[in-house]
Design a protein around this motif. Structure first.
Motif, PDB file in Angstrom:
ATOM      1  N   ARG A  95       0.614  -1.224  -0.086  1.00  0.00           N
ATOM      2  CA  ARG A  95      -0.076  -0.040  -0.053  1.00  0.00           C
ATOM      3  C   ARG A  95       0.755   1.284   0.078  1.00  0.00           C
ATOM      4  O   ARG A  95       0.203   2.297   0.245  1.00  0.00           O
ATOM      5  CB  ARG A  95      -1.036   0.117   1.366  1.00  0.00           C
ATOM      6  N   ARG A 206      -4.007   3.277  -6.132  1.00  0.00           N
ATOM      7  CA  ARG A 206      -5.121   3.141  -4.933  1.00  0.00           C
ATOM      8  C   ARG A 206      -6.460   2.648  -5.462  1.00  0.00           C
ATOM      9  O   ARG A 206      -6.900   1.918  -4.850  1.00  0.00           O
ATOM     10  CB  ARG A 206      -5.163   4.641  -4.276  1.00  0.00           C
ATOM     11  N   PHE A 207      -6.747   3.024  -6.814  1.00  0.00           N
ATOM     12  CA  PHE A 207      -7.980   2.302  -7.294  1.00  0.00           C
ATOM     13  C   PHE A 207      -7.746   0.610  -7.242  1.00  0.00           C
ATOM     14  O   PHE A 207      -8.820  -0.010  -7.021  1.00  0.00           O
ATOM     15  CB  PHE A 207      -8.377   3.011  -8.617  1.00  0.00           C
ATOM     16  N   ARG A 209      -5.937  -1.124  -5.662  1.00  0.00           N
ATOM     17  CA  ARG A 209      -5.895  -1.722  -4.258  1.00  0.00           C
ATOM     18  C   ARG A 209      -7.268  -1.713  -3.660  1.00  0.00           C
ATOM     19  O   ARG A 209      -7.725  -2.587  -3.243  1.00  0.00           O
ATOM     20  CB  ARG A 209      -5.073  -1.017  -3.371  1.00  0.00           C
ATOM     21  N   ARG A 210      -8.265  -0.578  -4.047  1.00  0.00           N
ATOM     22  CA  ARG A 210      -9.629  -0.913  -3.479  1.00  0.00           C
ATOM     23  C   ARG A 210     -10.209  -1.849  -3.982  1.00  0.00           C
ATOM     24  O   ARG A 210     -11.092  -2.590  -3.602  1.00  0.00           O
ATOM     25  CB  ARG A 210      -9.954   0.359  -3.977  1.00  0.00           C
ATOM     26  N   ASP A 213      -9.122  -5.129  -2.863  1.00  0.00           N
ATOM     27  CA  ASP A 213      -9.625  -5.138  -1.155  1.00  0.00           C
ATOM     28  C   ASP A 213     -11.080  -5.413  -1.293  1.00  0.00           C
ATOM     29  O   ASP A 213     -11.652  -5.417  -0.098  1.00  0.00           O
ATOM     30  CB  ASP A 213      -9.157  -4.130  -0.439  1.00  0.00           C
ATOM     31  N   GLN A 215     -13.719  -3.438  -3.050  1.00  0.00           N
ATOM     32  CA  GLN A 215     -14.597  -2.431  -3.510  1.00  0.00           C
ATOM     33  C   GLN A 215     -15.153  -2.747  -4.821  1.00  0.00           C
ATOM     34  O   GLN A 215     -14.369  -3.164  -5.909  1.00  0.00           O
ATOM     35  CB  GLN A 215     -14.047  -1.029  -3.507  1.00  0.00           C
ATOM     36  N   ASP A 219     -17.583   5.123  -5.178  1.00  0.00           N
ATOM     37  CA  ASP A 219     -18.100   5.923  -3.846  1.00  0.00           C
ATOM     38  C   ASP A 219     -17.665   7.510  -4.149  1.00  0.00           C
ATOM     39  O   ASP A 219     -17.038   7.806  -5.031  1.00  0.00           O
ATOM     40  CB  ASP A 219     -17.498   5.224  -2.675  1.00  0.00           C
ATOM     41  N   GLU A 221     -15.566   9.146  -2.734  1.00  0.00           N
ATOM     42  CA  GLU A 221     -14.294   9.417  -2.769  1.00  0.00           C
ATOM     43  C   GLU A 221     -13.692   9.162  -4.041  1.00  0.00           C
ATOM     44  O   GLU A 221     -12.889  10.023  -4.689  1.00  0.00           O
ATOM     45  CB  GLU A 221     -13.339   8.740  -1.648  1.00  0.00           C
ATOM     46  N   THR A 222     -14.004   7.975  -4.563  1.00  0.00           N
ATOM     47  CA  THR A 222     -13.306   7.794  -5.990  1.00  0.00           C
ATOM     48  C   THR A 222     -13.943   8.799  -7.217  1.00  0.00           C
ATOM     49  O   THR A 222     -13.181   9.293  -8.029  1.00  0.00           O
ATOM     50  CB  THR A 222     -13.740   6.391  -6.463  1.00  0.00           C
TER      51      THR A 222
END
Length: 252
Positions: A95, A206-207, A209-210, A213, A215, A219, A221-222
């Motif tokens: 991360r 980060r996208f 990784r989301r 994980d 997602q 949302d 935030e994205t």
């Protein structure tokens, strides 16, 4: 110094330097690595972290130091601390706030393979070999690392690698998706990654990784991150360079 960070322009090189033990990681190395990763994250000039052996052609990492683990097998406190140190390294590395690349020239086994799995990309030479061998020792691979492996190669290949504990060569690793490319040096892919927007790479990482994980949908935030990218300096530079038919010069 068995681990050290060297800076070359916008690239950080985390060098594994325990060559007399085939770069096997002991407790001191697991404990030292988080602070080096913190140093990378704190350096706003860095756009990429490369992890590799300090010596060209040497093993990337032969895994955890089995002699040390055997010597400490009856010390529950040490085992708990060792597990926590390994988990922290793997979680932070997977991360990290900038792209990471493992360059594998020799053996990449067990915990060493876990380090490579936690990187965003894996580039290997034809001499590289990969294996995850806890089953040969009566041990279990950490769940976080099993997930990284399964995300990368799928459950069938992950089970084959885990259940047999065997070594696979570089061509096989490429075929099943354990590595992304075979190269004698990673310079070309490093140059390509440094040529694009660092803002885009950070947020796209980060996208991904989301998604890994769990997602499944946008949302707030994205949606915000996507929308605000049009207001950033990198978009202005990238789009202007495209219109002007020149290479962009990203400063973010």
């Amino acid at each position: 110094m068995t681990l050290r960070l060297e800076i070359e322009g916008a690239t950080g090189h985390l060098l594994i330097d325990r060559l007399d033990q085939r770069n096997a990681f002991n407790m001191d190395m697991w404990s030292a690595m988080p602070s080096l990763l913190d140093e990378v994250e704190a350096n706003s000039d860095l756009r990429l972290l490369v992890i590799r052996s300090a010596q060209a052609g040497a093993s990337f990492c032969a895994g955890a130091d089995i002699k040390e683990m055997l010597a400490q097998k009856d010390d529950a406190q040490w085992r708990q601390a060792n597990q926590a140190a390994i988990n922290l390294v793997q979680h932070k590395l997977a991360r990290l706030n900038l792209p990471t690349l493992a360059f594998v020239e020799g053996d990449c086994i067990g915990g060493g393979c876990g380090i490579a799995l936690a990187c965003d990309l894996r580039v290997a030479t034809s001499a590289a070999r990969f294996g995850i061998t806890p089953a040969k020792l009566g041990l279990v691979y950490p769940f976080h690392d099993v997930k990284l492996l399964t995300d990368l190669v799928g459950p069938g290949q992950a089970k084959r690698i885990l259940f047999t504990g065997g070594l696979i060569d570089a061509d096989e690793a490429l075929r099943i998706g354990l590595v992304e490319m075979l190269r004698d040096e990673p310079d070309a892919i490093i140059a390509e990654m440094l040529a694009v927007s660092p803002h885009s790479n950070r947020e796209n990482k980060r996208f991904v990784r989301r998604a890994l994980d769990g997602q499944m949908a946008e949302d707030t935030e994205t949606l915000r991150i996507f929308a605000q990218s049009f207001e950033g300096a990198d978009f202005l530079e990238g789009s202007t360079a495209f219109v002007e038919k020149r290479r962009p010069n990203f400063s973010d």
